[in-house]
Design a protein around this motif. Structure first.
Motif, PDB file in Angstrom:
ATOM      1  N   GLN A 195      -2.756  14.493   5.652  1.00 44.66           N
ATOM      2  CA  GLN A 195      -3.706  15.483   5.163  1.00 44.66           C
ATOM      3  C   GLN A 195      -5.095  15.108   5.654  1.00 44.66           C
ATOM      4  O   GLN A 195      -5.351  13.965   6.022  1.00 44.66           O
ATOM      5  N   LEU A 237      -9.931   7.840  -4.754  1.00 46.46           N
ATOM      6  CA  LEU A 237      -8.608   7.306  -4.425  1.00 46.46           C
ATOM      7  C   LEU A 237      -8.366   5.958  -5.095  1.00 46.46           C
ATOM      8  O   LEU A 237      -7.273   5.681  -5.599  1.00 46.46           O
ATOM      9  N   LEU A 283      -5.461   5.237   5.394  1.00 44.14           N
ATOM     10  CA  LEU A 283      -6.673   5.993   5.706  1.00 44.14           C
ATOM     11  C   LEU A 283      -6.953   5.855   7.192  1.00 44.14           C
ATOM     12  O   LEU A 283      -6.852   4.763   7.745  1.00 44.14           O
ATOM     13  N   MET A 299       4.734   7.027   5.090  1.00 49.90           N
ATOM     14  CA  MET A 299       3.654   6.814   4.127  1.00 49.90           C
ATOM     15  C   MET A 299       2.648   7.970   4.196  1.00 49.90           C
ATOM     16  O   MET A 299       2.413   8.541   5.254  1.00 49.90           O
ATOM     17  N   LYS A 300       2.057   8.288   3.055  1.00 53.31           N
ATOM     18  CA  LYS A 300       1.003   9.308   3.010  1.00 53.31           C
ATOM     19  C   LYS A 300      -0.180   8.817   3.834  1.00 53.31           C
ATOM     20  O   LYS A 300      -0.565   7.640   3.755  1.00 53.31           O
ATOM     21  N   LYS A 301      -0.754   9.724   4.625  1.00 54.71           N
ATOM     22  CA  LYS A 301      -1.906   9.392   5.466  1.00 54.71           C
ATOM     23  C   LYS A 301      -3.018  10.405   5.206  1.00 54.71           C
ATOM     24  O   LYS A 301      -2.742  11.596   5.114  1.00 54.71           O
ATOM     25  N   ILE A 302      -4.232   9.905   5.114  1.00 52.82           N
ATOM     26  CA  ILE A 302      -5.398  10.782   4.961  1.00 52.82           C
ATOM     27  C   ILE A 302      -6.334  10.505   6.125  1.00 52.82           C
ATOM     28  O   ILE A 302      -6.772   9.374   6.324  1.00 52.82           O
ATOM     29  N   CYS A 305       0.843  -1.202   0.000  1.00 50.81           N
ATOM     30  CA  CYS A 305       0.000   0.000   0.000  1.00 50.81           C
ATOM     31  C   CYS A 305       0.878   1.251   0.000  1.00 50.81           C
ATOM     32  O   CYS A 305       2.038   1.207   0.397  1.00 50.81           O
ATOM     33  N   ASP A 306       0.293   2.377  -0.435  1.00 49.81           N
ATOM     34  CA  ASP A 306       1.036   3.635  -0.367  1.00 49.81           C
ATOM     35  C   ASP A 306       0.252   4.768   0.284  1.00 49.81           C
ATOM     36  O   ASP A 306       0.749   5.881   0.384  1.00 49.81           O
ATOM     37  N   ILE A 307      -0.965   4.485   0.742  1.00 47.44           N
ATOM     38  CA  ILE A 307      -1.752   5.483   1.480  1.00 47.44           C
ATOM     39  C   ILE A 307      -2.451   4.784   2.642  1.00 47.44           C
ATOM     40  O   ILE A 307      -3.033   3.712   2.467  1.00 47.44           O
ATOM     41  N   ASN A 356       3.388  13.808   6.747  1.00 45.31           N
ATOM     42  CA  ASN A 356       2.738  13.211   5.569  1.00 45.31           C
ATOM     43  C   ASN A 356       1.252  12.968   5.788  1.00 45.31           C
ATOM     44  O   ASN A 356       0.691  11.972   5.345  1.00 45.31           O
ATOM     45  N   LEU A 364      -4.713   0.860  -0.877  1.00 47.89           N
ATOM     46  CA  LEU A 364      -5.010   1.718   0.272  1.00 47.89           C
ATOM     47  C   LEU A 364      -5.133   0.830   1.500  1.00 47.89           C
ATOM     48  O   LEU A 364      -5.596  -0.308   1.407  1.00 47.89           O
TER      49      LEU A 364
END
Length: 195
Positions: free
Chosen positions: A104, A117, A51, A86-89, A47-49, A102, A125
């Motif tokens: 948002q 996404l 949630l 890792m990018k996190k939302i 994974c790269d995001i 990282n 994800l």
């Protein structure tokens, strides 16, 4: 199309946290299991995001950033590096001041944001929790794969992620030396488009 993967620890009686969010039951065995830890790393690497729900995010960010910054010898360090880098939302309509590396914030419609996404290029994800956020994803049929680590303990009461019938297909099981079992399930598409 990217998939949304859920990875969570769960008790044999179906809880993901105690009544007040307690997670102490996860460490009752006390031993680190290299095979299980490597499986968790493999799932993260696919994974790269990440949630996150708004309620769990502050504790999640604080824990992993603390491991990276202040615990260089921790056995969690390889996972911590991934969690921080890792990018996190974070999905929250009422918490705009959450900060972290990282990270948002997303406050729009959950299903619309997840579908957008999934349609983007990249790895899959990943969601780790919390219970209410995951329950919303399940109810909206947004989770494609479930990685549930069943702990050899019952706690009697607590928070659940399932509150209605959800057909799943078992895709594999792994038993670990620490007594935990990973069951991978794949979501079964709803029969009725109105669900």
């Amino acid at each position: 199309m990217r998939k949304l993967k859920l990875q969570m620890q769960i008790t044999v009686d179906g809880f993901v946290a105690g009544p007040e969010g307690e997670l102490d039951w996860m460490w009752t065995g006390g031993q680190h299991d290299d095979a299980m830890f490597n499986q968790i790393l493999d799932i993260a690497d696919s994974c790269d995001i990440i949630l996150l729900g708004g309620n769990m995010t502050p504790g999640f960010i604080a824990h992993w950033e603390n491991v990276v910054d202040h615990q260089p010898d921790s056995v969690e360090q390889p996972l911590a590096q991934r969690m921080v880098n890792m990018k996190k939302i974070v999905f929250s309509r009422n918490q705009s001041g959450i900060t972290g590396r990282n990270l948002q914030t997303e406050s729009g419609d959950l299903a619309t944001a997840i579908h957008q996404l999934k349609a983007q290029p990249g790895k899959d994800l990943l969601v780790y929790g919390g219970a209410q956020f995951v329950n919303s994803l399940i109810n909206l049929n947004l989770i494609d794969e479930y990685y549930l680590f069943t702990n050899p303990i019952a706690i009697g009461e607590g928070m659940r992620i399932f509150n209605s019938r959800k057909p799943l297909r078992l895709n594999g099981s792994i038993a670990y030396q620490n007594g935990k079992i990973l069951n991978k399930y794949v979501a079964v598409p709803p029969q009725n488009s109105n669900e």
